[in-house]
Design an enzyme around this catalytic site. Structure first.
Site, PDB file in Angstrom:
ATOM      1  N   LYS A 255      44.051  36.984  31.015  1.00 54.88           N
ATOM      2  CA  LYS A 255      42.779  36.237  30.926  1.00 54.88           C
ATOM      3  C   LYS A 255      41.795  36.982  31.837  1.00 54.88           C
ATOM      4  O   LYS A 255      41.815  36.823  33.048  1.00 54.88           O
ATOM      5  CB  LYS A 255      42.988  34.802  31.408  1.00 54.88           C
ATOM      6  CG  LYS A 255      42.011  33.775  30.833  1.00 54.88           C
ATOM      7  CD  LYS A 255      40.565  34.054  31.063  1.00 54.88           C
ATOM      8  CE  LYS A 255      40.105  33.673  32.462  1.00 54.88           C
ATOM      9  NZ  LYS A 255      38.694  34.095  32.699  1.00 54.88           N
TER      10      LYS A 255
ATOM     11  N   GLU B 162      45.715  38.424  44.999  1.00 56.46           N
ATOM     12  CA  GLU B 162      44.871  39.439  45.638  1.00 56.46           C
ATOM     13  C   GLU B 162      43.513  38.779  45.824  1.00 56.46           C
ATOM     14  O   GLU B 162      42.806  38.540  44.853  1.00 56.46           O
ATOM     15  CB  GLU B 162      44.732  40.675  44.733  1.00 56.46           C
ATOM     16  CG  GLU B 162      46.025  41.399  44.455  1.00 56.46           C
ATOM     17  CD  GLU B 162      46.508  42.194  45.657  1.00 56.46           C
ATOM     18  OE1 GLU B 162      45.736  42.395  46.611  1.00 56.46           O
ATOM     19  OE2 GLU B 162      47.676  42.600  45.637  1.00 56.46           O
TER      20      GLU B 162
ATOM     21  N   CYS C 119      36.557  44.130  47.067  1.00 58.33           N
ATOM     22  CA  CYS C 119      37.240  43.224  47.997  1.00 58.33           C
ATOM     23  C   CYS C 119      37.666  43.958  49.270  1.00 58.33           C
ATOM     24  O   CYS C 119      37.730  43.360  50.331  1.00 58.33           O
ATOM     25  CB  CYS C 119      38.429  42.594  47.314  1.00 58.33           C
ATOM     26  SG  CYS C 119      39.361  43.799  46.393  1.00 58.33           S
TER      27      CYS C 119
ATOM     28  N   GLU D 180      33.096  36.497  53.252  1.00 50.15           N
ATOM     29  CA  GLU D 180      32.932  37.631  52.347  1.00 50.15           C
ATOM     30  C   GLU D 180      31.611  37.471  51.595  1.00 50.15           C
ATOM     31  O   GLU D 180      31.375  36.450  50.961  1.00 50.15           O
ATOM     32  CB  GLU D 180      34.093  37.657  51.356  1.00 50.15           C
ATOM     33  CG  GLU D 180      34.011  38.828  50.434  1.00 50.15           C
ATOM     34  CD  GLU D 180      35.213  38.909  49.520  1.00 50.15           C
ATOM     35  OE1 GLU D 180      35.447  37.938  48.788  1.00 50.15           O
ATOM     36  OE2 GLU D 180      35.907  39.940  49.547  1.00 50.15           O
TER      37      GLU D 180
HETATM   38  P1  NAD Z   1      36.979  33.971  40.695  1.00 51.93           P
HETATM   39  O1  NAD Z   1      38.084  33.545  41.533  1.00 51.93           O
HETATM   40  O2  NAD Z   1      35.920  32.991  40.365  1.00 51.93           O
HETATM   41  O3  NAD Z   1      37.487  34.511  39.279  1.00 51.93           O
HETATM   42  C1  NAD Z   1      38.567  35.399  39.141  1.00 51.93           C
HETATM   43  C2  NAD Z   1      39.289  35.087  37.852  1.00 51.93           C
HETATM   44  O4  NAD Z   1      39.836  33.788  37.928  1.00 51.93           O
HETATM   45  C3  NAD Z   1      38.396  35.076  36.610  1.00 51.93           C
HETATM   46  O5  NAD Z   1      39.104  35.585  35.502  1.00 51.93           O
HETATM   47  C4  NAD Z   1      38.107  33.602  36.418  1.00 51.93           C
HETATM   48  O6  NAD Z   1      37.790  33.277  35.087  1.00 51.93           O
HETATM   49  C5  NAD Z   1      39.419  32.987  36.845  1.00 51.93           C
HETATM   50  N1  NAD Z   1      39.329  31.590  37.270  1.00 51.93           N
HETATM   51  C6  NAD Z   1      38.259  30.943  37.815  1.00 51.93           C
HETATM   52  N2  NAD Z   1      38.588  29.659  38.059  1.00 51.93           N
HETATM   53  C7  NAD Z   1      39.874  29.484  37.684  1.00 51.93           C
HETATM   54  C8  NAD Z   1      40.785  28.395  37.716  1.00 51.93           C
HETATM   55  N3  NAD Z   1      40.422  27.191  38.179  1.00 51.93           N
HETATM   56  N4  NAD Z   1      42.050  28.601  37.278  1.00 51.93           N
HETATM   57  C9  NAD Z   1      42.443  29.799  36.814  1.00 51.93           C
HETATM   58  N5  NAD Z   1      41.618  30.873  36.748  1.00 51.93           N
HETATM   59  C10 NAD Z   1      40.363  30.728  37.194  1.00 51.93           C
HETATM   60  O7  NAD Z   1      36.415  35.245  41.403  1.00 51.93           O
HETATM   61  P2  NAD Z   1      35.237  36.197  40.948  1.00 51.93           P
HETATM   62  O8  NAD Z   1      33.947  35.534  41.286  1.00 51.93           O
HETATM   63  O9  NAD Z   1      35.462  36.601  39.532  1.00 51.93           O
HETATM   64  O10 NAD Z   1      35.512  37.497  41.869  1.00 51.93           O
HETATM   65  C11 NAD Z   1      34.975  37.660  43.129  1.00 51.93           C
HETATM   66  C12 NAD Z   1      36.009  37.342  44.203  1.00 51.93           C
HETATM   67  O11 NAD Z   1      37.264  37.974  43.914  1.00 51.93           O
HETATM   68  C13 NAD Z   1      35.647  37.845  45.564  1.00 51.93           C
HETATM   69  O12 NAD Z   1      35.876  36.859  46.505  1.00 51.93           O
HETATM   70  C14 NAD Z   1      36.578  39.033  45.810  1.00 51.93           C
HETATM   71  O13 NAD Z   1      36.908  39.327  47.114  1.00 51.93           O
HETATM   72  C15 NAD Z   1      37.769  38.666  45.066  1.00 51.93           C
HETATM   73  N6  NAD Z   1      38.456  39.899  44.652  1.00 51.93           N
HETATM   74  C16 NAD Z   1      39.621  40.259  45.297  1.00 51.93           C
HETATM   75  C17 NAD Z   1      40.262  41.426  44.952  1.00 51.93           C
HETATM   76  C18 NAD Z   1      41.536  41.889  45.589  1.00 51.93           C
HETATM   77  O14 NAD Z   1      42.191  42.792  45.076  1.00 51.93           O
HETATM   78  N7  NAD Z   1      41.958  41.332  46.691  1.00 51.93           N
HETATM   79  C19 NAD Z   1      39.743  42.210  43.939  1.00 51.93           C
HETATM   80  C20 NAD Z   1      38.580  41.813  43.318  1.00 51.93           C
HETATM   81  C21 NAD Z   1      37.956  40.640  43.684  1.00 51.93           C
END
Ligand code: NAD
Length: 464
Positions: free
Chosen positions: A170, A245, A279, A371
């Site tokens: 997803k 992650e 990140c 962050e």
């Molecule tokens: P997000 O958590 O909103 O979304 C990430 C994914 O999760 C998306 O596919 C989203 O559709 C899904 N998602 C959202 N709500 C959900 C739920 N309730 N249940 C299941 N899935 C759900 O994050 P974002 O805004 O897309 O990304 C930015 C954040 O991600 C930042 O905080 C960043 O640090 C973090 N990030 C971490 C890493 C890492 O490797 N540690 C890498 C990239 C991004």
């Protein structure tokens, strides 16, 4: 741009359960470029069933054959390099050079590394009178963010497939087109039907249904800490394996004796890359009090080279831009000294934010702890090494970091004391085989290389 109007399930593009769609927007010009289906629990269920049905045969496929399919996948991605780079530019806003070198180049490298690892990995070992078998965990739910649209997908799917698991992906709602291209590459690589499945959709709908599905054995999630906590709780309650992650607030520690100009220039480049949406970005620059003013001047000069719309792309969407500008305003309100950039929009169109540098940031400030996920660097002053260490370790995160010193041994000694999963010494290069993942609230589990493969395996011991 071209988009599929269905889901890739069981080896074919199938109509979605509803006609609801998600608009994909180019963040550089704010125009809608495509629509993709908004998946529901019904689509997720169909995909998990397909993955479950395909699991026994894929798990029993010899590692050399799985490696051959991963080599073919790498080649199919390579064949699509131009299209992948164009698509990442269109849906994420990444400048073309970055889209090609990093967003396309890095996943190719990682896919290639898992083609080799699948062939070479020791899926069996002897311990005393036991033979230990490393067996695939089962059906994997992969939930990915938008910041590195293809890398995040490959870093989960390639090791899962190498291990013998089957996958339902997803991807993030902002960047589904790159994920659809990936599904095409998987298909053309001859990966058997059902081994990889794609459901596009909203996080709280399709993502949540996938993370909670009772027939998923392992959830691998990359994204925000807030969502990660929920997914961890859901998985924990169901006794499911989980890899998270999450976010970071990494420290770039410049010790006295380091090449200051290099440390500052590389440090600024590290945060400006991908518009700060990384990140592992070194968003806090820690400099000794004797070199601090010089470092601030160097940082201001360095950041001037990052022109929005040229070297720096927009943020992914209007909401992210609102969040990042909010942090810049908060930094000013809490007394940090703005020395470059600021909250005003640098361009009239597109979700751009000015490359921003704050000096005199202190640990109690919001911008020192949370962050930001934008092109914002915080300079902090330290008195001595212990003070620097306390600052470096003084957040809830621990994903990455850097140490610069005149003497490499001194840098390594400092790195050993850091509570973080990766540290680059004097500008050490990215290694696609090194384990990547967080200490503390930056996550659970590791991605990339053999450690990333091990996440998708479980052990069975046979005694003789
Ligand atoms: P997000 O958590 O909103 O979304 C990430 C994914 O999760 C998306 O596919 C989203 O559709 C899904 N998602 C959202 N709500 C959900 C739920 N309730 N249940 C299941 N899935 C759900 O994050 P974002 O805004 O897309 O990304 C930015 C954040 O991600 C930042 O905080 C960043 O640090 C973090 N990030 C971490 C890493 C890492 O490797 N540690 C890498 C990239 C991004």
């Amino acid at each position: 741009m071209k988009a599929h109007d269905g889901m890739y399930i069981g080896g074919q593009w199938r109509p979605a359960a509803t006609t609801d769609t998600i608009a994909v927007v180019n963040p550089a010009d704010e125009q809608v470029i495509a629509h993709v289906p908004a998946g529901t629990a019904e689509d997720v269920d169909a995909a998990v069933r397909a993955a479950r049905a395909a699991f026994p045969a894929w798990a029993a496929t010899p590692p050399a054959e799985r490696a051959a399919r991963l080599t073919a996948l790498r080649d199919e991605l390579a064949r699509r390099q131009d299209l992948i780079a164009e698509t990442v530019t269109a849906e994420l806003g990444a400048p073309p050079a970055l889209a090609r070198a990093v967003h396309t180049g890095m996943p190719l490298l990682v896919a290639g590394s898992y083609a080799e690892l699948a062939a070479d990995y020791a899926f069996e070992e002897s311990i005393g009178n036991s033979t230990v078998l490393m067996e695939p965990v089962g059906v994997v739910a992969a939930i990915t963010p938008w910041n590195y649209p293809l890398h995040q997908v490959v870093a989960k799917v390639a090791p899962a497939l190498a291990a013998g698991c089957t996958v339902v992906l997803k991807p993030a709602e902002d960047t589904p087109l790159t994920a659809q291209l990936f599904a095409e590459a998987v298909h053309d690589a001859g990966v058997p039907a059902g081994v990889f499945n794609l459901v596009t959709g909203l996080g709280p709908v399709a993502g949540q249904a996938l993370a909670a599905h009772e027939d998923v054995d392992l959830v691998s999630f990359t994204g925000s800490t807030a969502v990660g906590k929920r997914i961890g709780a859901t998985a924990g309650a169901a006794i499911k394996r989980v890899a998270l992650e999450l976010g970071g607030k990494s420290a770039n520690v410049v010790l006295p004796g380091a090449d200051l100009a290099k440390a500052v220039n590389v440090g600024i480049a590290n945060v400006m890359s991908n518009s700060g949406q990384t990140c592992s970005a070194w968003t806090r620059m820690l400099v000794h009090k004797d070199h601090y003013d010089e470092a601030v001047a160097l940082a201001v000069a360095a950041v001037a080279k990052y022109v929005p719309g040229d070297r720096v792309g927009p943020l992914v969407n209007a909401e992210q831009r609102r969040r990042v500008r909010g942090y810049i305003e908060k930094g000013i309100a809490e007394g940090a000294r703005l020395v470059a950039g600021g909250p005003d929009a640098p361009l009239e169109t597109g979700y751009y934010v000015s490359p921003t540098v704050f000096a005199d940031v202190t640990p109690g400030m919001t911008i020192a702890q949370e962050e930001i996920f934008g092109p914002v660097v915080c300079l902090m002053k330290y008195e001595d090494e212990d003070d620097a260490l306390a600052l470096a370790n003084g957040t809830v995160y621990g994903l990455a970091g850097a140490v610069w010193a005149g003497d490499e041994a001194q840098a390594v000694a400092f790195a050993r004391r850091m509570d973080t999963g990766q540290v680059d010494i004097n500008g050490g290069r990215f290694n696609p085989l090194a384990p990547f993942g967080g200490y503390k609230q930056s996550g659970v589990g590791r991605e990339l290389g053999p450690h990333g493969l091990a996440e998708y395996l479980q052990t069975k011991s046979l005694q003789f």
